[in-house]
Each structure stands twice: as structure tokens, then as C-alpha cells.
Design a protein around this motif. Structure first.
Motif, mmCIF file in Angstrom:
data_model
loop_
_atom_site.group_PDB
_atom_site.id
_atom_site.type_symbol
_atom_site.label_atom_id
_atom_site.label_comp_id
_atom_site.label_asym_id
_atom_site.label_seq_id
_atom_site.Cartn_x
_atom_site.Cartn_y
_atom_site.Cartn_z
ATOM 1 N N UNK A 30 7.061 -67.958 -121.646
ATOM 2 C CA UNK A 30 5.884 -68.742 -122.021
ATOM 3 C C UNK A 30 5.919 -70.126 -121.379
ATOM 4 N N UNK A 31 7.114 -70.732 -121.295
ATOM 5 C CA UNK A 31 7.247 -72.044 -120.654
ATOM 6 C C UNK A 31 6.904 -71.941 -119.172
ATOM 7 N N UNK A 74 3.824 -73.761 -116.960
ATOM 8 C CA UNK A 74 4.062 -74.516 -115.730
ATOM 9 C C UNK A 74 3.224 -73.964 -114.582
ATOM 10 N N UNK A 75 3.170 -72.652 -114.472
ATOM 11 C CA UNK A 75 2.402 -72.045 -113.381
ATOM 12 C C UNK A 75 0.909 -72.276 -113.550
ATOM 13 N N UNK A 134 -0.414 -74.836 -115.048
ATOM 14 C CA UNK A 134 -0.646 -76.253 -114.741
ATOM 15 C C UNK A 134 -0.713 -76.465 -113.223
ATOM 16 N N UNK A 135 -0.009 -75.630 -112.480
ATOM 17 C CA UNK A 135 -0.037 -75.726 -111.026
ATOM 18 C C UNK A 135 -1.230 -74.978 -110.434
ATOM 19 N N UNK A 136 -2.017 -74.303 -111.264
ATOM 20 C CA UNK A 136 -3.232 -73.648 -110.787
ATOM 21 C C UNK A 136 -3.104 -72.162 -110.496
ATOM 22 N N UNK A 137 -2.018 -71.534 -110.914
ATOM 23 C CA UNK A 137 -1.833 -70.104 -110.674
ATOM 24 C C UNK A 137 -2.267 -69.302 -111.903
ATOM 25 N N UNK A 138 -2.901 -68.141 -111.711
ATOM 26 C CA UNK A 138 -3.304 -67.294 -112.839
ATOM 27 C C UNK A 138 -2.111 -66.479 -113.351
ATOM 28 N N UNK A 139 -1.250 -67.126 -114.097
ATOM 29 C CA UNK A 139 -0.022 -66.488 -114.574
ATOM 30 C C UNK A 139 -0.201 -65.990 -115.999
ATOM 31 N N UNK A 140 0.515 -64.921 -116.309
ATOM 32 C CA UNK A 140 0.541 -64.400 -117.672
ATOM 33 C C UNK A 140 1.793 -63.551 -117.838
ATOM 34 N N UNK A 141 2.058 -63.184 -119.076
ATOM 35 C CA UNK A 141 3.216 -62.329 -119.321
ATOM 36 C C UNK A 141 2.725 -61.004 -119.886
ATOM 37 N N UNK A 142 3.532 -59.987 -119.651
ATOM 38 C CA UNK A 142 3.224 -58.653 -120.151
ATOM 39 C C UNK A 142 4.488 -58.112 -120.789
ATOM 40 N N UNK A 143 4.388 -57.620 -122.009
ATOM 41 C CA UNK A 143 5.542 -57.081 -122.718
ATOM 42 C C UNK A 143 5.664 -55.597 -122.379
ATOM 43 N N UNK A 144 6.863 -55.184 -121.959
ATOM 44 C CA UNK A 144 7.132 -53.784 -121.653
ATOM 45 C C UNK A 144 8.331 -53.327 -122.476
ATOM 46 N N UNK A 188 9.407 -72.457 -104.996
ATOM 47 C CA UNK A 188 9.687 -73.881 -105.206
ATOM 48 C C UNK A 188 9.484 -74.271 -106.664
ATOM 49 N N UNK A 189 8.419 -73.745 -107.280
ATOM 50 C CA UNK A 189 8.107 -74.116 -108.661
ATOM 51 C C UNK A 189 9.079 -73.520 -109.665
ATOM 52 N N UNK A 190 9.473 -72.260 -109.457
ATOM 53 C CA UNK A 190 10.216 -71.549 -110.493
ATOM 54 C C UNK A 190 11.634 -71.162 -110.119
ATOM 55 N N UNK A 191 12.006 -71.294 -108.851
ATOM 56 C CA UNK A 191 13.304 -70.829 -108.346
ATOM 57 C C UNK A 191 13.485 -69.326 -108.551
ATOM 58 N N UNK A 192 12.375 -68.576 -108.535
ATOM 59 C CA UNK A 192 12.419 -67.123 -108.700
ATOM 60 C C UNK A 192 11.867 -66.463 -107.441
ATOM 61 N N UNK A 193 12.523 -65.395 -107.018
ATOM 62 C CA UNK A 193 12.039 -64.626 -105.876
ATOM 63 C C UNK A 193 11.065 -63.584 -106.396
ATOM 64 N N UNK A 194 9.804 -63.768 -106.108
ATOM 65 C CA UNK A 194 8.797 -62.819 -106.557
ATOM 66 C C UNK A 194 8.595 -61.708 -105.550
ATOM 67 N N UNK A 195 8.004 -60.609 -106.045
ATOM 68 C CA UNK A 195 7.662 -59.483 -105.187
ATOM 69 C C UNK A 195 6.219 -59.088 -105.452
ATOM 70 N N UNK A 196 5.534 -58.678 -104.391
ATOM 71 C CA UNK A 196 4.137 -58.253 -104.503
ATOM 72 C C UNK A 196 4.115 -56.748 -104.746
ATOM 73 N N UNK A 197 3.390 -56.333 -105.794
ATOM 74 C CA UNK A 197 3.271 -54.930 -106.133
ATOM 75 C C UNK A 197 1.820 -54.502 -106.072
ATOM 76 N N UNK A 198 1.592 -53.244 -105.798
ATOM 77 C CA UNK A 198 0.253 -52.663 -105.825
ATOM 78 C C UNK A 198 -0.178 -52.577 -107.285
ATOM 79 N N UNK A 199 -1.411 -52.951 -107.542
ATOM 80 C CA UNK A 199 -1.950 -52.927 -108.903
ATOM 81 C C UNK A 199 -3.108 -51.956 -108.950
#
Length: 179
Positions: free
Chosen positions: A118-119, A123-124, A126-136, A166-177
Motif C-alpha cells: 500500500x505504501x 508513492x507510485x 504520487x509520481x503519476x503511475x496508475x498503480x494498484x495491488x491485487x491479492x492472489x 529508480x522509484x521503487x528499487x524493484x525490477x518489474x516485468x511486462x506481462x500480457x493482460x
């Protein structure tokens, strides 16, 4: 001496049997990839609204004396103070309109701690990204996916990966949706 020879023969037979069983599974040539499935959010069901007859509407009661003494002030648009417009906040999850067509999504990670996700979402956003979380649900219990998107153009999301790192120090991956 016979028991040492027997032990060696039995050990060799066991190693050969394990090699015959395990080696074909290792060299079958099929890469093992974990496939993630996304489910579309179901549309809200249509509900009929029944009209309430006028007789059943309660009548307005008189106001208490303390509220009758409050004065109202009318201001023209020229005299009104300026109102700061807040930036449009992104929804917790993609809207139904965004889910109608296939696209791409960035997964930054899967976390056990919901508060940290959630934190990061705040942050994301506030930086202008459409971020959200999904519970699995996983075999180890519920986990929280940190997602950004969805987007229709894969290259645009891939271009955002260094900024997100830079914002999160996380390596993201792009997935097909797929909706």
C-alpha cells in the motif's frame, strides 16, 4: 570381501536407476515457465429501481432552535475564494472500460506484507503511475501483487521500467493482460 563388492554393485545399480529416471526429465527440452492468469472484474449487475410512493416519504420535521439561528452567506462567483483542484486519483484497480480490450501490465513484485505494498502504491500514484495491488491466493497463503497499468502499448510500459526501478528499487516485468 564379498560384502564390499556387493555394496558397490548395489550402489552402482541405485545410481544408474536414478540417472535413468531423473536425467530424461532434466533434458526434455521444455522450458518451465510459470503462467499467470488474470481474471476480468465482473460487470456490475443491472438492478431495477422501484419508485417510492409519495405517501410513504416522511415529512420534514422542524429544525431545532440552535440550527435556525445559523446565517447563510451568499457569494457570487467573483467574490468566492479560489478552490485548489486536486489531481485525479487513479482507481484501486482498472476500470471496466480499461478491461474491455487486451493489453499489457507491469508487475513489480509479489509481497506478503500488505502495508508495504500500500505504501508503494501511494508513492507510485504520487509520481503519476496508475498503480494498484491485487491479492492472489498461493500455496503459502495470500500474497499482494504490485501492478502498474494496464496499457495498450507494450513499448510504453517497457520505457517506464527504468523510471519505476529508480522509484521503487524493484525490477518489474511486462506481462500480457487478457480481460
Amino acid at each position: 570381501m564379498a560384502s564390499q563388492l556387493q555394496n558397490r554393485i548395489v550402489g552402482s545399480v541405485i545410481l544408474i536407476a536414478l540417472a535413468v529416471i531423473i536425467l530424461p526429465e532434466l533434458f526434455d527440452g521444455k522450458p518451465q515457465q510459470q503462467q499467470e492468469s488474470f481474471e476480468a472484474i465482473p460487470l456490475q449487475p443491472e438492478v431495477e429501481v422501484a419508485e417510492v410512493p409519495a405517501k410513504s416519504v416522511p415529512q420534514q420535521e422542524e429544525l431545532p432552535d440552535s440550527l435556525e439561528k445559523i446565517e447563510t452567506l451568499e457569494i457570487d462567483a467573483d467574490d468566492a475564494p479560489a478552490i485548489k483542484t486536486a489531481q485525479k486519483s487513479t482507481p484501486d484497480a482498472p476500470s471496466n472500460a480499461e478491461l474491455q480490450q487486451p493489453g499489457w501490465i507491469i508487475q513489480l513484485g509479489v509481497f506478503r506484507n500488505q502495508a508495504s505494498v500500500d505504501r508503494l502504491v501511494k508513492e507510485l500514484r504520487a509520481a503519476g503511475y496508475p498503480a494498484y495491488r491485487e491479492v492472489v491466493q498461493t500455496a503459502d497463503g495470500p500474497r499482494n501483487k504490485l501492478l502498474v497499468g494496464p496499457g495498450l502499448v507494450k513499448e510504453e510500459l517497457e520505457a517506464d521500467l527504468p523510471k519505476l526501478r529508480e522509484l521503487t528499487d524493484l525490477n518489474g516485468r511486462v506481462f500480457r493482460y487478457e480481460p
